[in-house]
Design a protein around this motif. Structure first.
Motif: not given
Length: 243
Positions: A201-215
């Motif tokens: 769950n933590v991995s899934h929740e973190i994935k979205t903001p990290v993807t946005a920050i990276k983009g």
């Protein structure tokens, strides 16, 4: 007349002696019978006759030795049974023919069976779980101990057991059977499942903001830094996503 008197006297003495010998023999036979029936506290009266006295003393000494040995064995058995009863872990032992020779209360509770009432039933009669049956069969053949996890399926809930099995050998190294120690790790399995779910769950929740920050960071590096207004908007989004 004298000869007849001596003859009668001899007969009387013979009868008296025979009765005394018969009485002593009956006492010894009775004492031996009581020893054979397990009455090791009984002592045979020691006769003043050397042969009978020596026999009675030998039987009494044997009875005392047997009594001491049986008391020792009984004490050891009681100690072993007390230890097995007080153990939280289940203990299950089988002989070389896969017949159950020991099963403590914890093992009976974990396996959902009744404690042994007597006799030595086969492991197949007592334990319906094929995995545990095969594990004990392997332990009879293996030199090294075996560690495995066994799942007991039921309508209410599955139970997970950590099983450590090893061959039973006497002091001379002769195989006598196998023993298994059972630990209920159902609660640990539940905790491990919660941990895996939490990490997922933590991995899934973190994935979205990290993807946005990276983009947005890549967009800034690709030239958006030159557009001050767009750069500020992208940086605000990065800060929001980081929070």
């Amino acid at each position: 007349t004298s000869a007849a008197l001596f003859a009668a006297l001899g007969v009387a003495l013979g009868v008296l002696l025979s009765r005394r010998l018969g009485r002593r023999m009956r006492l010894i036979a009775d004492g031996a019978g009581r020893l054979a029936s397990g009455d090791f506290e009984h002592r045979i009266e020691v006769s003043r006759t050397r042969e009978f006295g020596a026999l009675a003393e030998s039987l009494n000494a044997m009875a005392e030795q047997l009594d001491d040995k049986i008391r020792t064995i009984s004490d050891q058995r009681n100690e072993r049974e007390a230890i097995l009863r007080s153990m939280v872990e289940g203990v299950l032992a089988v002989d070389a023919d896969e017949r159950v020779i020991t099963m403590n209360r914890a093992a009976a509770r974990l396996l959902g069976v009744r404690p042994l009432a007597g006799g030595h039933p086969s492991i197949q009669e007592v334990v319906r779980n094929p995995e545990l049956q095969q594990l004990l069969a392997r332990a009879l053949r293996e030199v090294k101990p075996i560690e495995a996890e066994v799942v007991l399926h039921s309508a209410r809930r599955d139970r997970y057991l950590q099983v450590n099995a090893a061959a039973l050998r006497d002091i001379e190294g002769v195989d006598m059977g196998a023993i298994a120690v059972l630990n209920d790790v159902t609660a640990l399995q539940a905790v491990e499942r919660m941990r895996r779910e939490f990490v997922a769950n933590v991995s899934h929740e973190i994935k979205t903001p990290v993807t946005a920050i990276k983009g947005f960071a890549e967009t800034l590096l690709d030239g958006a830094l030159d557009d001050r207004r767009a750069a500020e908007r992208f940086l605000r989004i990065v800060v929001e996503q980081a929070d």
